[in-house]
Design an enzyme around this catalytic site. Structure first.
Site, short mmCIF file in Angstrom:
data_model
loop_
_atom_site.label_atom_id
_atom_site.label_comp_id
_atom_site.label_asym_id
_atom_site.label_seq_id
_atom_site.Cartn_x
_atom_site.Cartn_y
_atom_site.Cartn_z
N ALA A 1 -15.23 12.82 -7.85
CA ALA A 1 -14.68 13.86 -6.99
C ALA A 1 -13.86 14.88 -7.77
CB ALA A 1 -13.82 13.23 -5.90
N ARG B 1 0.84 -1.21 0.00
CA ARG B 1 0.00 0.00 0.00
C ARG B 1 0.87 1.26 0.00
NH1 ARG B 1 -4.70 0.55 4.17
NH2 ARG B 1 -5.38 2.04 2.59
N ASN C 1 -20.25 12.69 -3.38
CA ASN C 1 -20.00 11.26 -3.50
C ASN C 1 -20.41 10.77 -4.88
OD1 ASN C 1 -18.99 9.01 -2.14
ND2 ASN C 1 -20.42 9.25 -0.43
N GLN D 1 -9.96 10.05 6.54
CA GLN D 1 -9.91 8.65 6.93
C GLN D 1 -8.85 7.91 6.12
OE1 GLN D 1 -14.31 8.43 6.11
NE2 GLN D 1 -14.28 7.10 7.90
N HIS E 1 -7.01 8.02 10.91
CA HIS E 1 -6.69 6.59 10.86
C HIS E 1 -5.20 6.33 10.66
CE1 HIS E 1 -11.12 5.61 9.66
NE2 HIS E 1 -10.97 5.84 10.94
N GLU F 1 -22.29 8.14 -5.17
CA GLU F 1 -23.68 7.77 -4.89
C GLU F 1 -23.96 8.05 -3.42
OE1 GLU F 1 -22.74 3.04 -4.12
OE2 GLU F 1 -23.55 3.69 -6.05
N SER G 1 -18.21 6.28 2.72
CA SER G 1 -19.29 5.31 2.62
C SER G 1 -20.37 5.53 3.67
CB SER G 1 -18.74 3.89 2.79
OG SER G 1 -18.23 3.70 4.10
#
Length: 232
Positions: free
Chosen positions: A218, A58, A200, A90, A108, A202, A176
């Site tokens: 975005a 990552r 977003n 986040q 986070h 959705e 989300s």
């Protein structure tokens, strides 16, 4: 009326267009592992080599990614807005910082940070980390990524909580609405009188908590929204 204090929460959706996969992306890194195997304290204790391999991958992908138009627009908002702008992310990538955002909380944690499991010392992470890497402060061989794993307490409450309480405008971008405590921020700020906006692809799971919604990529929607705020 121009809001004086703006708090913006960003999630994986804002970095997806920079090529960083979200939890739900088929074929992404998360699709290859169970959360319980790579993103909990228990997973680290059980198999630190696997956990480090996952976060090393990552970290490499995040280092190769570039800030997109949404990151850049939010940095411009912070620079040009006459009031306060706080970004709570986040995300564990560093794209907001590389875009120029400075008033930033990584709730986070950060992929680019290392943490000693023994003494809690923090230092910049190398590209490849191992559990046996010695801590620069105490020399313990208990190096872990500076990431808030599931079951751990998010960072930055001492900054986040008062900012949410004072916000005139709360905006969630690319989230989300499933991960707490962040998923409760919109309802909390609305109850205190802030205007709430979601941006977003959705509707989020907590869509009912937002007074205003903008849907689309975005990189398209965020710059337009920023311009609308700066024109007020």
């Amino acid at each position: 009326m121009t809001p004086e204090k703006i708090v913006i929460l960003t999630g994986a959706g804002i970095s997806a267009e920079s090529g960083l996969s979200t939890f739900r992306d088929a074929g992404g890194l998360w699709a290859q592992h169970r959360v319980e195997d790579v993103a909990t304290p228990e997973a680290y204790q059980r198999d630190p080599t696997l956990v480090h391999a996952f976060y090393n991958a990552r970290r490499t992908r995040a280092a190769e990614a570039e800030p997109n138009a949404a990151h850049i627009a939010l940095a411009r908002l912070e620079a040009k807005h006459p009031g306060d702008v706080l970004i709570i992310t986040q995300n564990v990538d560093d794209l907001h910082a590389r875009a120029g955002s400075r008033n930033l909380v990584h709730m986070h944690g950060r992929l680019m940070g290392a943490l000693c499991h023994a003494c809690q010392h923090r230092w910049p992470a190398p590209r490849e980390m191992r559990a046996t890497d010695p801590c620069p402060a105490c020399n313990a061989a208990q190096t872990r990524p500076d990431i808030v794993w599931f079951g751990e307490v998010p960072y930055g409450a001492e900054i986040i909580d008062p900012a949410l309480s004072a916000a005139d405008l709360f905006v969630a971008i690319g989230t989300s609405g499933n991960v707490y405590p962040a998923a409760a921020y919109a309802q909390h700020t609305a109850r205190l009188g802030a205007h709430t906006v979601q941006i977003n692809l959705e509707a989020a799971s907590n869509a009912r908590d937002f007074a205003e919604s903008h849907f689309g990529p975005a990189t398209d929607v965020v710059p337009k929204w920023v311009e609308s705020i700066l024109r007020r």
